[in-house]
Scaffold this motif. Sequence first.
Motif, PDB file in Angstrom:
ATOM      1  N   LEU A  62     128.121  88.098  76.521  1.00  0.00           N
ATOM      2  CA  LEU A  62     129.341  87.464  77.036  1.00  0.00           C
ATOM      3  C   LEU A  62     128.990  86.447  78.128  1.00  0.00           C
ATOM      4  N   TYR A  81     129.929  90.710  86.853  1.00  0.00           N
ATOM      5  CA  TYR A  81     130.295  89.520  86.082  1.00  0.00           C
ATOM      6  C   TYR A  81     131.071  88.523  86.931  1.00  0.00           C
ATOM      7  N   THR A  86     134.713  85.634  82.286  1.00  0.00           N
ATOM      8  CA  THR A  86     135.050  86.758  81.402  1.00  0.00           C
ATOM      9  C   THR A  86     135.897  87.740  82.187  1.00  0.00           C
ATOM     10  N   ALA A  90     137.420  91.916  77.886  1.00  0.00           N
ATOM     11  CA  ALA A  90     136.377  91.392  76.989  1.00  0.00           C
ATOM     12  C   ALA A  90     135.126  92.268  77.044  1.00  0.00           C
TER      13      ALA A  90
END
Length: 105
Positions: A62, A81, A86, A90
């Motif tokens: 991702l 992240y 993202t 997800a």
Amino acid sequence: MKLKAILLILAVALFAACSNSAKQATEPTEEAPVKPVEVVYHVEGMTCDHCEESIQKGVTALPGISLVEANHEDSTTKVIYDPSKTDEKAIAEAIAQRGYTVVPN
């Protein structure tokens, strides 16, 4: 005549200065960096190192993922992240696509 020339030069210089500042005001500014987010998922179905590797591979694909640590011994997956690239949904879907169940907190 000299006075008209001087005034013309000043007018041109003033116009150029104003148009440069107007261009600078409309140019996009660099945004402040987005603070990374850390989340820990409880993941059912991991039984071995291969399971950990599978989840890590799926989540790392991702965009915006900087860290994935899956641990089958305590059934957790830690992810860091960039939330501008993202989101948690997800990430959970990437884990589920690998055949594991993400348990809601």
